[in-house]
Design a protein around this motif. Sequence first.
Motif, PDB file in Angstrom:
ATOM      1  N   PRO A  35      20.572   4.928 -10.031  1.00  0.00           N
ATOM      2  CA  PRO A  35      19.683   5.888  -9.364  1.00  0.00           C
ATOM      3  C   PRO A  35      18.202   5.547  -9.517  1.00  0.00           C
ATOM      4  O   PRO A  35      17.400   5.899  -8.652  1.00  0.00           O
ATOM      5  N   TYR A  36      17.854   4.878 -10.604  1.00  0.00           N
ATOM      6  CA  TYR A  36      16.447   4.535 -10.767  1.00  0.00           C
ATOM      7  C   TYR A  36      15.963   3.605  -9.656  1.00  0.00           C
ATOM      8  O   TYR A  36      14.787   3.629  -9.291  1.00  0.00           O
ATOM      9  N   ILE A  37      16.879   2.803  -9.140  1.00  0.00           N
ATOM     10  CA  ILE A  37      16.485   1.919  -8.039  1.00  0.00           C
ATOM     11  C   ILE A  37      16.154   2.747  -6.801  1.00  0.00           C
ATOM     12  O   ILE A  37      15.286   2.390  -6.018  1.00  0.00           O
ATOM     13  N   VAL A  38      16.870   3.874  -6.653  1.00  0.00           N
ATOM     14  CA  VAL A  38      16.549   4.771  -5.534  1.00  0.00           C
ATOM     15  C   VAL A  38      15.076   5.175  -5.623  1.00  0.00           C
ATOM     16  O   VAL A  38      14.357   5.226  -4.626  1.00  0.00           O
ATOM     17  N   ALA A  39      14.617   5.445  -6.844  1.00  0.00           N
ATOM     18  CA  ALA A  39      13.211   5.807  -7.014  1.00  0.00           C
ATOM     19  C   ALA A  39      12.318   4.591  -6.785  1.00  0.00           C
ATOM     20  O   ALA A  39      11.182   4.730  -6.318  1.00  0.00           O
ATOM     21  N   ALA A  40      12.839   3.410  -7.099  1.00  0.00           N
ATOM     22  CA  ALA A  40      12.027   2.198  -6.976  1.00  0.00           C
ATOM     23  C   ALA A  40      11.889   1.736  -5.528  1.00  0.00           C
ATOM     24  O   ALA A  40      11.167   0.782  -5.252  1.00  0.00           O
ATOM     25  N   TYR A  41      12.565   2.433  -4.589  1.00  0.00           N
ATOM     26  CA  TYR A  41      12.373   2.104  -3.174  1.00  0.00           C
ATOM     27  C   TYR A  41      10.890   2.082  -2.816  1.00  0.00           C
ATOM     28  O   TYR A  41      10.457   1.289  -2.005  1.00  0.00           O
ATOM     29  N   VAL A  42      10.138   2.993  -3.444  1.00  0.00           N
ATOM     30  CA  VAL A  42       8.713   3.092  -3.101  1.00  0.00           C
ATOM     31  C   VAL A  42       7.974   1.800  -3.454  1.00  0.00           C
ATOM     32  O   VAL A  42       6.889   1.551  -2.956  1.00  0.00           O
ATOM     33  N   ILE A  43       8.556   0.992  -4.339  1.00  0.00           N
ATOM     34  CA  ILE A  43       7.930  -0.281  -4.676  1.00  0.00           C
ATOM     35  C   ILE A  43       8.497  -1.390  -3.801  1.00  0.00           C
ATOM     36  O   ILE A  43       7.754  -2.176  -3.217  1.00  0.00           O
ATOM     37  N   ILE A  44       9.840  -1.423  -3.702  1.00  0.00           N
ATOM     38  CA  ILE A  44      10.484  -2.564  -3.044  1.00  0.00           C
ATOM     39  C   ILE A  44      10.185  -2.577  -1.549  1.00  0.00           C
ATOM     40  O   ILE A  44       9.746  -3.580  -0.996  1.00  0.00           O
ATOM     41  N   ILE A  45      10.435  -1.433  -0.902  1.00  0.00           N
ATOM     42  CA  ILE A  45      10.368  -1.439   0.563  1.00  0.00           C
ATOM     43  C   ILE A  45       8.953  -1.739   1.076  1.00  0.00           C
ATOM     44  O   ILE A  45       8.784  -2.584   1.948  1.00  0.00           O
ATOM     45  N   PRO A  46       7.891  -1.089   0.552  1.00  0.00           N
ATOM     46  CA  PRO A  46       6.554  -1.438   1.063  1.00  0.00           C
ATOM     47  C   PRO A  46       6.182  -2.899   0.798  1.00  0.00           C
ATOM     48  O   PRO A  46       5.548  -3.531   1.638  1.00  0.00           O
ATOM     49  N   LEU A  47       6.613  -3.425  -0.345  1.00  0.00           N
ATOM     50  CA  LEU A  47       6.274  -4.814  -0.651  1.00  0.00           C
ATOM     51  C   LEU A  47       6.933  -5.772   0.321  1.00  0.00           C
ATOM     52  O   LEU A  47       6.285  -6.655   0.886  1.00  0.00           O
ATOM     53  N   VAL A  48       8.249  -5.607   0.516  1.00  0.00           N
ATOM     54  CA  VAL A  48       8.961  -6.520   1.418  1.00  0.00           C
ATOM     55  C   VAL A  48       8.564  -6.245   2.862  1.00  0.00           C
ATOM     56  O   VAL A  48       8.346  -7.176   3.648  1.00  0.00           O
ATOM     57  N   GLY A  49       8.450  -4.950   3.188  1.00  0.00           N
ATOM     58  CA  GLY A  49       8.125  -4.581   4.561  1.00  0.00           C
ATOM     59  C   GLY A  49       6.715  -4.976   4.960  1.00  0.00           C
ATOM     60  O   GLY A  49       6.383  -5.004   6.143  1.00  0.00           O
TER      61      GLY A  49
END
Lengths: 195, 244
Positions: A35-49
Amino acid sequence: MNNKLKAKDFITVGLFTALLFVVEFACGMLGFIHPYIVAAYVIIIPLVGGIPMMLFYSKTEKFGMLTTMSILLAIIMFVTGMGWLGAPLIIASGIVADLIAKGGNYKSAKKTILSNGVFSLWVCANYFPVIVSASSYRKDLLKGGYSAEYCDNLFRAINSKTAIVLIIACFIFGCLGAYLGEAVVKKHFAKAGIV
Amino acid sequence: MDACVCADKTQLHLDPRTKLFMVFVVSTVVLVTATTPFTVFLRTLITFVPLFLLILEGRALSALGFALMYGVAMFLMHFFISQNSSGIIMALLVGYCGIVVQFMPAMICAWYMVKTTKIGEFMSAMQKMHVPDGITISLAVIMRFFPTIKEEYGAIRDAMRMRGIMLGGGNPGKIIEFRMIPLLFSCVSIGDELSCAAITRGLGANVKRTSTVEIRLTSMDYLVMAGFLLIAIVFIMAKYTEIL
């Protein structure tokens, strides 16, 4: 130069929305690890996107491009089952991002980075249902067969207290993603003469 | 570019508007977590209708794949995982099954719509519903692009494997860069070709577009829509009154 969006631009918008969604989807699949990765979406998605977004910024440069994209994202999010609660937030961030980028005439690097930071907030909109209906959502998850451990982790990471942190993180990583994306776009696409 | 080779072979060819309505209903229903056996049953039912329609449209294999994935996740969710499960493997299973159970119904329905609707039909249906042209065009491009992205990505993976690059040397930045950049390159050029092709066919011209495909709501369409509406109403009532 004509500043209204034409058919060609709508095709570009559609294309980049599809790419952004693929990024979101690929990152979203990581969410099942913890579940912590769910919270980490805010880091991963903007960086890759950031990479496709920067290419998108340099390809269209017309008012309305981000607004249209945010409407499309809202539609896709709804269709893939993330709900409509976040839709107003997604569209609002799209409009604001559009206005910021327009302020720099879609050329200013600083304004573009800022604009992408705001636009990235659409990722946060997906947490909206979790935060708004936290207690009933949790009960539903438990009844629906989730384990208590998973729920605890999920709500420890995402709740009304961490929401502010998540939003700020999202904005910062949106800017960072834009900065990195700009560098990548320069490195590859400017050399090839695509932008 | 295998997006729309089917259709017309079968008797049951639903109007795109019916499919949109189905997607709408399913997306709304999956928002609400099913808690009682009855609501779980309704959710499952609403998932199996698009699967059944996929089979009718001659896509039994993908329907089977979806059914298997959903079935396994449902089974695990209801028989293996309980509130007290803990441990790493259980946590992974909970995450995986949770995502599948939560999002698969909407995914299947959207997949069904995308796979069985011709772009022409879709455009003409959107026009009949008075959706702004810009949104219609963009949505049509998105629908058409998913298979393309998948195809291009496969080609990139093949090319990487041929040159012996497995993960980009374990550097996360490289892993993303090696895949994203070629993908963007090919998608941008495909997009440019697509817009040239579309504009030569008069897309974006200042006239009302006509369509070669005639779409019409038949009695079957009304039947399906009524069925879905009924399921949605019963579901929401069952959920909020908790009678059943």
